[in-house]
Design a protein around this motif. Sequence first.
Motif, PDB file in Angstrom:
ATOM      1  N   ILE A  50       0.870  -1.174   0.000  1.00 51.43           N
ATOM      2  CA  ILE A  50       0.000   0.000   0.000  1.00 51.43           C
ATOM      3  C   ILE A  50       0.912   1.230   0.000  1.00 51.43           C
ATOM      4  N   PRO A  51       0.820   2.084  -1.030  1.00 49.67           N
ATOM      5  CA  PRO A  51       1.685   3.273  -1.085  1.00 49.67           C
ATOM      6  C   PRO A  51       1.458   4.207   0.104  1.00 49.67           C
ATOM      7  N   ILE A  52       2.453   5.030   0.369  1.00 48.10           N
ATOM      8  CA  ILE A  52       2.403   5.914   1.530  1.00 48.10           C
ATOM      9  C   ILE A  52       1.243   6.895   1.417  1.00 48.10           C
ATOM     10  N   TRP A  53       1.000   7.442   0.231  1.00 38.82           N
ATOM     11  CA  TRP A  53      -0.076   8.432   0.101  1.00 38.82           C
ATOM     12  C   TRP A  53      -1.431   7.805   0.383  1.00 38.82           C
ATOM     13  N   VAL A  54      -1.607   6.527   0.053  1.00 39.81           N
ATOM     14  CA  VAL A  54      -2.868   5.847   0.361  1.00 39.81           C
ATOM     15  C   VAL A  54      -2.982   5.636   1.868  1.00 39.81           C
ATOM     16  N   ARG A  55      -1.878   5.305   2.508  1.00 40.81           N
ATOM     17  CA  ARG A  55      -1.879   5.139   3.962  1.00 40.81           C
ATOM     18  C   ARG A  55      -2.264   6.436   4.658  1.00 40.81           C
ATOM     19  N   LEU A  56      -1.674   7.545   4.200  1.00 42.04           N
ATOM     20  CA  LEU A  56      -2.014   8.841   4.789  1.00 42.04           C
ATOM     21  C   LEU A  56      -3.495   9.169   4.600  1.00 42.04           C
ATOM     22  N   PHE A  57      -4.003   8.903   3.423  1.00 42.94           N
ATOM     23  CA  PHE A  57      -5.420   9.145   3.150  1.00 42.94           C
ATOM     24  C   PHE A  57      -6.300   8.308   4.080  1.00 42.94           C
ATOM     25  N   ILE A  58      -5.936   7.052   4.251  1.00 43.11           N
ATOM     26  CA  ILE A  58      -6.709   6.171   5.134  1.00 43.11           C
ATOM     27  C   ILE A  58      -6.676   6.689   6.573  1.00 43.11           C
ATOM     28  N   VAL A  59      -5.513   7.133   7.031  1.00 39.17           N
ATOM     29  CA  VAL A  59      -5.395   7.656   8.394  1.00 39.17           C
ATOM     30  C   VAL A  59      -6.261   8.896   8.570  1.00 39.17           C
ATOM     31  N   ILE A  60      -6.234   9.798   7.589  1.00 35.38           N
ATOM     32  CA  ILE A  60      -7.043  11.020   7.671  1.00 35.38           C
ATOM     33  C   ILE A  60      -8.526  10.685   7.683  1.00 35.38           C
ATOM     34  N   VAL A  61      -8.953   9.770   6.831  1.00 38.19           N
ATOM     35  CA  VAL A  61     -10.370   9.376   6.789  1.00 38.19           C
ATOM     36  C   VAL A  61     -10.785   8.725   8.105  1.00 38.19           C
ATOM     37  N   LEU A  62      -9.943   7.858   8.641  1.00 37.29           N
ATOM     38  CA  LEU A  62     -10.278   7.212   9.916  1.00 37.29           C
ATOM     39  C   LEU A  62     -10.326   8.218  11.063  1.00 37.29           C
ATOM     40  N   ALA A  63      -9.424   9.198  11.046  1.00 37.97           N
ATOM     41  CA  ALA A  63      -9.439  10.225  12.087  1.00 37.97           C
ATOM     42  C   ALA A  63     -10.719  11.055  12.002  1.00 37.97           C
ATOM     43  N   ALA A  64     -11.123  11.415  10.784  1.00 39.21           N
ATOM     44  CA  ALA A  64     -12.362  12.190  10.610  1.00 39.21           C
ATOM     45  C   ALA A  64     -13.572  11.371  11.048  1.00 39.21           C
ATOM     46  N   ALA A  65     -13.583  10.094  10.689  1.00 38.07           N
ATOM     47  CA  ALA A  65     -14.706   9.237  11.073  1.00 38.07           C
ATOM     48  C   ALA A  65     -14.782   9.081  12.596  1.00 38.07           C
ATOM     49  N   SER A  66     -13.633   8.940  13.252  1.00 35.67           N
ATOM     50  CA  SER A  66     -13.654   8.810  14.714  1.00 35.67           C
ATOM     51  C   SER A  66     -14.085  10.126  15.369  1.00 35.67           C
ATOM     52  N   LEU A  67     -13.737  11.257  14.786  1.00 38.76           N
ATOM     53  CA  LEU A  67     -14.174  12.547  15.304  1.00 38.76           C
ATOM     54  C   LEU A  67     -15.691  12.677  15.217  1.00 38.76           C
ATOM     55  N   VAL A  68     -16.239  12.341  14.058  1.00 41.41           N
ATOM     56  CA  VAL A  68     -17.697  12.415  13.880  1.00 41.41           C
ATOM     57  C   VAL A  68     -18.395  11.421  14.802  1.00 41.41           C
ATOM     58  N   GLY A  69     -17.860  10.212  14.885  1.00 38.07           N
ATOM     59  CA  GLY A  69     -18.452   9.206  15.771  1.00 38.07           C
ATOM     60  C   GLY A  69     -18.408   9.638  17.232  1.00 38.07           C
ATOM     61  N   GLY A  70     -17.308  10.231  17.642  1.00 36.51           N
ATOM     62  CA  GLY A  70     -17.193  10.720  19.018  1.00 36.51           C
ATOM     63  C   GLY A  70     -18.149  11.865  19.309  1.00 36.51           C
ATOM     64  N   LEU A  71     -18.311  12.766  18.338  1.00 42.57           N
ATOM     65  CA  LEU A  71     -19.273  13.861  18.504  1.00 42.57           C
ATOM     66  C   LEU A  71     -20.689  13.334  18.675  1.00 42.57           C
ATOM     67  N   VAL A  77     -25.550  10.131  23.343  1.00 47.20           N
ATOM     68  CA  VAL A  77     -25.615   9.204  24.470  1.00 47.20           C
ATOM     69  C   VAL A  77     -25.331   9.918  25.784  1.00 47.20           C
ATOM     70  N   LEU A  78     -24.232  10.628  25.855  1.00 49.88           N
ATOM     71  CA  LEU A  78     -23.861  11.289  27.105  1.00 49.88           C
ATOM     72  C   LEU A  78     -24.675  12.562  27.347  1.00 49.88           C
ATOM     73  N   GLY A  79     -24.971  13.286  26.275  1.00 52.57           N
ATOM     74  CA  GLY A  79     -25.693  14.548  26.416  1.00 52.57           C
ATOM     75  C   GLY A  79     -27.205  14.405  26.428  1.00 52.57           C
ATOM     76  N   GLY A  80     -27.694  13.289  26.026  1.00 56.10           N
ATOM     77  CA  GLY A  80     -29.131  13.039  26.036  1.00 56.10           C
ATOM     78  C   GLY A  80     -29.873  13.629  24.847  1.00 56.10           C
ATOM     79  N   GLY A  81     -29.183  14.051  23.811  1.00 56.59           N
ATOM     80  CA  GLY A  81     -29.848  14.616  22.636  1.00 56.59           C
ATOM     81  C   GLY A  81     -29.921  13.608  21.502  1.00 56.59           C
TER      82      GLY A  81
END
Length: 103
Positions: A50-71, A77-81
Amino acid sequence: MSEEKSKNTSEIEVQIQNQSLREESMAEEEQEDTREKRRKRKKRGRIRLIPIWVRLFIVIVLAAASLVGGLMFGYGVLGGGEPRDALETSTWQHILDIIEGKE
């Protein structure tokens, strides 16, 4: 006859010396060839699955997805909304108004 014998013996000795010199030079050439092959192998880069640029893209996408999921988890769940409300701009505008002291 002894002169011929000694002449033949000296010729044989010279031939043996020449043969051993040839063998030594061939061995040295083989060593140089193997050294060159090793150098060529070391210079050749590693082919990545897997080329490095694809790895970086995957990391960025996973970070964004975890941010949205955490929000959504935190707001829903925690805020009750409603979890989808965490993605609306009106919610974030309301949060910014609270931080700035407008509300």
